[in-house]
Design a protein around this motif. Sequence first.
Motif, PDB file in Angstrom:
ATOM      1  N   THR A 181     -13.398  23.746  -2.748  1.00  0.00           N
ATOM      2  CA  THR A 181     -14.631  24.539  -2.651  1.00  0.00           C
ATOM      3  C   THR A 181     -15.861  23.655  -2.620  1.00  0.00           C
ATOM      4  N   LEU A 182     -15.914  22.730  -3.584  1.00  0.00           N
ATOM      5  CA  LEU A 182     -17.113  21.895  -3.698  1.00  0.00           C
ATOM      6  C   LEU A 182     -17.149  20.815  -2.625  1.00  0.00           C
ATOM      7  N   ALA A 183     -15.980  20.339  -2.210  1.00  0.00           N
ATOM      8  CA  ALA A 183     -15.958  19.333  -1.152  1.00  0.00           C
ATOM      9  C   ALA A 183     -16.589  19.890   0.124  1.00  0.00           C
ATOM     10  N   ILE A 184     -16.243  21.149   0.442  1.00  0.00           N
ATOM     11  CA  ILE A 184     -16.807  21.786   1.638  1.00  0.00           C
ATOM     12  C   ILE A 184     -18.296  22.045   1.464  1.00  0.00           C
ATOM     13  N   THR A 185     -18.703  22.357   0.226  1.00  0.00           N
ATOM     14  CA  THR A 185     -20.094  22.737  -0.021  1.00  0.00           C
ATOM     15  C   THR A 185     -21.000  21.533  -0.173  1.00  0.00           C
ATOM     16  N   ALA A 186     -20.668  20.672  -1.161  1.00  0.00           N
ATOM     17  CA  ALA A 186     -21.551  19.541  -1.464  1.00  0.00           C
ATOM     18  C   ALA A 186     -21.420  18.425  -0.442  1.00  0.00           C
ATOM     19  N   PHE A 187     -20.232  18.284   0.176  1.00  0.00           N
ATOM     20  CA  PHE A 187     -20.018  17.178   1.094  1.00  0.00           C
ATOM     21  C   PHE A 187     -19.645  17.680   2.490  1.00  0.00           C
ATOM     22  N   GLY A 188     -20.221  18.802   2.858  1.00  0.00           N
ATOM     23  CA  GLY A 188     -19.901  19.401   4.150  1.00  0.00           C
ATOM     24  C   GLY A 188     -20.326  18.552   5.326  1.00  0.00           C
ATOM     25  N   ASP A 189     -21.301  17.624   5.095  1.00  0.00           N
ATOM     26  CA  ASP A 189     -21.737  16.753   6.187  1.00  0.00           C
ATOM     27  C   ASP A 189     -20.874  15.498   6.261  1.00  0.00           C
ATOM     28  N   MET A 190     -19.847  15.403   5.401  1.00  0.00           N
ATOM     29  CA  MET A 190     -18.978  14.231   5.386  1.00  0.00           C
ATOM     30  C   MET A 190     -17.583  14.585   5.864  1.00  0.00           C
ATOM     31  N   ASP A 191     -16.885  13.557   6.370  1.00  0.00           N
ATOM     32  CA  ASP A 191     -15.445  13.674   6.543  1.00  0.00           C
ATOM     33  C   ASP A 191     -14.824  13.284   5.209  1.00  0.00           C
ATOM     34  N   VAL A 192     -13.757  13.950   4.823  1.00  0.00           N
ATOM     35  CA  VAL A 192     -13.155  13.708   3.508  1.00  0.00           C
ATOM     36  C   VAL A 192     -11.759  13.113   3.668  1.00  0.00           C
ATOM     37  N   SER A 193     -11.534  11.953   3.025  1.00  0.00           N
ATOM     38  CA  SER A 193     -10.210  11.341   2.951  1.00  0.00           C
ATOM     39  C   SER A 193      -9.718  11.456   1.519  1.00  0.00           C
ATOM     40  N   THR A 194      -8.456  11.793   1.337  1.00  0.00           N
ATOM     41  CA  THR A 194      -7.924  12.024  -0.002  1.00  0.00           C
ATOM     42  C   THR A 194      -6.640  11.241  -0.206  1.00  0.00           C
ATOM     43  N   ILE A 195      -6.575  10.478  -1.324  1.00  0.00           N
ATOM     44  CA  ILE A 195      -5.326   9.832  -1.741  1.00  0.00           C
ATOM     45  C   ILE A 195      -4.746  10.691  -2.860  1.00  0.00           C
ATOM     46  N   ARG A 196      -3.588  11.265  -2.619  1.00  0.00           N
ATOM     47  CA  ARG A 196      -3.005  12.169  -3.614  1.00  0.00           C
ATOM     48  C   ARG A 196      -1.978  11.476  -4.508  1.00  0.00           C
ATOM     49  N   GLU A 197      -1.219  10.501  -3.957  1.00  0.00           N
ATOM     50  CA  GLU A 197      -0.175   9.917  -4.810  1.00  0.00           C
ATOM     51  C   GLU A 197      -0.695   8.705  -5.576  1.00  0.00           C
ATOM     52  N   ARG A 198       0.080   8.307  -6.584  1.00  0.00           N
ATOM     53  CA  ARG A 198      -0.251   7.126  -7.369  1.00  0.00           C
ATOM     54  C   ARG A 198       0.602   5.955  -6.896  1.00  0.00           C
ATOM     55  N   PRO A 199       0.141   4.724  -7.170  1.00  0.00           N
ATOM     56  CA  PRO A 199       0.973   3.560  -6.811  1.00  0.00           C
ATOM     57  C   PRO A 199       2.330   3.625  -7.508  1.00  0.00           C
ATOM     58  N   GLN A 200       3.335   3.027  -6.890  1.00  0.00           N
ATOM     59  CA  GLN A 200       4.691   3.054  -7.443  1.00  0.00           C
ATOM     60  C   GLN A 200       4.721   2.385  -8.814  1.00  0.00           C
ATOM     61  N   LEU A 211       0.837  -1.199   0.000  1.00  0.00           N
ATOM     62  CA  LEU A 211       0.000   0.000   0.000  1.00  0.00           C
ATOM     63  C   LEU A 211       0.872   1.250   0.000  1.00  0.00           C
ATOM     64  N   THR A 212       0.418   2.287  -0.681  1.00  0.00           N
ATOM     65  CA  THR A 212       1.125   3.565  -0.641  1.00  0.00           C
ATOM     66  C   THR A 212       0.866   4.226   0.714  1.00  0.00           C
ATOM     67  N   ASP A 213       1.670   5.248   1.031  1.00  0.00           N
ATOM     68  CA  ASP A 213       1.459   5.976   2.291  1.00  0.00           C
ATOM     69  C   ASP A 213       0.052   6.584   2.326  1.00  0.00           C
ATOM     70  N   GLY A 214      -0.402   7.083   1.164  1.00  0.00           N
ATOM     71  CA  GLY A 214      -1.744   7.672   1.098  1.00  0.00           C
ATOM     72  C   GLY A 214      -2.826   6.654   1.387  1.00  0.00           C
ATOM     73  N   GLN A 215      -2.680   5.444   0.839  1.00  0.00           N
ATOM     74  CA  GLN A 215      -3.658   4.383   1.096  1.00  0.00           C
ATOM     75  C   GLN A 215      -3.669   3.990   2.580  1.00  0.00           C
ATOM     76  N   LYS A 216      -2.477   3.896   3.177  1.00  0.00           N
ATOM     77  CA  LYS A 216      -2.403   3.544   4.607  1.00  0.00           C
ATOM     78  C   LYS A 216      -3.083   4.615   5.460  1.00  0.00           C
ATOM     79  N   LYS A 217      -2.839   5.885   5.110  1.00  0.00           N
ATOM     80  CA  LYS A 217      -3.407   7.000   5.892  1.00  0.00           C
ATOM     81  C   LYS A 217      -4.936   6.969   5.855  1.00  0.00           C
ATOM     82  N   VAL A 218      -5.520   6.847   4.649  1.00  0.00           N
ATOM     83  CA  VAL A 218      -6.983   6.895   4.563  1.00  0.00           C
ATOM     84  C   VAL A 218      -7.613   5.632   5.141  1.00  0.00           C
TER      85      VAL A 218
END
Length: 686
Positions: A423-442, A262-269
């Motif tokens: 902007t939209l994450a805060i607006t459309a999904f403001g009732d959710m917690d947001v997890s983000t994977i930014r990097e790609r697999p090696q 797993l990438t660091d991003g996958q482990k974090k989320v």
Amino acid sequence: MTTTPDLHALPVGKLKGVSASKAEALHALGIATAADLLEYYPFRYEDYRIRNLTEVKDGEKITVQGTVMSVPALQRYGRGKARLSCRVTIERWLVTAVWFNRAFLKDQLTVGREIVLTGKWDQRRKQLTVTESEFADKAGGRAGSLQPVYSITGSLTQSWMRRCIEQALEQLGGYIEEVLPGDLLTRHRLMARREAIRRIHTPEDTREGQEARRRLVYEELFLFQLKLHAYRQVTRSRMDGVAHAIDNEAVLAFAAALPFELTDGQKKVTNEILRDMREPYAMNRLLQGDVGSGKTVVAAIALFATVKSGHQGALMVPTEILAEQHLRSLQGLFAPLGIEVALLVGGMPARRRRDALAGLQMGMTDIVVGTHALIQEDVAFRSLGLVVTDEQHRFGVSQRSILRRKGMNPDVLTMTATPIPRTLAITAFGDMDVSTIRERPQGRRPIRTYWVKHELMDRVLGFIRREAAAGRQAYIICPLIEESDKLDVQNAIDVHVQIQQAFPDLRIGLLHGRMSAAEKEEAMRAFGAGELHALVSTTVVEVGVDVPNATLMVVMDAERFGLSQLHQLRGRVGRGAHQSYCVLVADPKSETGQERMRVMTETDDGFEVARRDLELRGPGDFFGTKQSGLPEFRLADMSSDFGVLETARDDAAELVGRADFWRDETYAPLRERLSRAQIFEGDVLD
């Protein structure tokens, strides 16, 4: 004793000057009460402030004051048409003022009379073509003011709307109540609400109008964020979700047995999701990541943890092709562990469907993968603990809600490969917690993207030939299935014939939405198994289809697709070890279409693509669906008011987290607003 009128309950038809027909016209604009009318804000202003001629450019609209210097000349032409003109001194200039079809003014334009003129200035002729005029000796004119312009329809006119709102302000303005706490007004130096509503309709100058708007935009965004944060607070305080007993050792062993690290991003989320699942309140988390960032593996770990804690999991996807692909990949992961994974889609034979339903109800099925067939009435679970929806913006709000209600408030994880601008994450999904994977697999290489015109199609065919000769495969995507008179675009059936004729020695498949489920499954199976050199398809392959040997994506008439959709299509290649390419065949006529092609060739970062897409299309069209849950704001604009949105969100989160918010009299108006929005009555935001 006079009772204070409730502006939210007072029908607009009861106001002075509002007839039954006018009330009906106001209702068509969504104006039902006095509060609705007072909060129906102008979208711009007509500037009637008097200026000097030296300040104005040729062709510009201007309001000036002068003196009539000559007897007016009237020329009649055509049927009922007339041209009226006279000489007027404005400052040191002698100019010609011209009116069209205003013959009745002739007798009023007496020499020496002061007049205020609004119109278009012709610098060369020293002429003003007058659109509106008034005499300085008559009271009640527009001269010197900013006049609001409202969005109106039907029998309503701007002058009537202005007069109606002015009368409402005069009659009821004193009853406008403040809703924001005093400490927020002080902290952000905001106008009082009563003053702001009055000033946004009748500003003395531009600065005053801007300050009124700033106050009301903050209020709008703050109340929206307050609703979201209060909802989260209330639902979490109920503690009525599924508190999963996470088996850490089993989860670690499952992750370690995967054929990749797993990438660091996958482990974090994954840690964020499992932490939520342990809690006794229902998780509501959005997992976003670029195409190919490994969200499905994270979902599989969460589903594994659900099953190990004694519950069932459901994965809902938008298409049957994607459901069947997820079924195969999850069975590959879970079958050796004795975890039963089943399929539930609309095109299943009746007997297989009955068996699938029985397995869910009796608890023999641990995980079900399906389309919207999962939310049909006869689908019942023994113990639904986790709902995962993939590409969630393709499901309506009500569809997700139905699936959630099939369990005892199960945890919900929604996934999207359309990275959502902050902007939209805060607006459309403001009732959710947001997890983000930014990097790609090696090992994932950037996809090289090219934009070519249709006349270079021979070179594109050569590209397909070279990739096939190297043992690779290609997608060729078309916007329509069959020929259409309405749109001159390539279509899958014709293109399939053309590609077969171009490559008689290659095996070319066809895939589109009107094929039967069995035909679609066979086409994807053959392509996935490497039996086809190329697959001509509509956008049914857009989401989630995974063929590592496919290295070339050709998109015909690419200008017909939105940026996010083009990026999704590009993400179908580049999933293996080989260099991959995306070729956009397009002749865009519009500047927007050309800009899309430029963005695609400049970056393959989904977050950057999403940001540019938001700029080009605006928030309302970003998800391509009216069911996205995006709110309609009266004043706020998600592009220009993002800073205010973040401030409002932080203020709302801080306020609902304080104990005194829920009991102090200071905050009673805000609690009343939340009560009116039914925040305290259940799962209304889903």
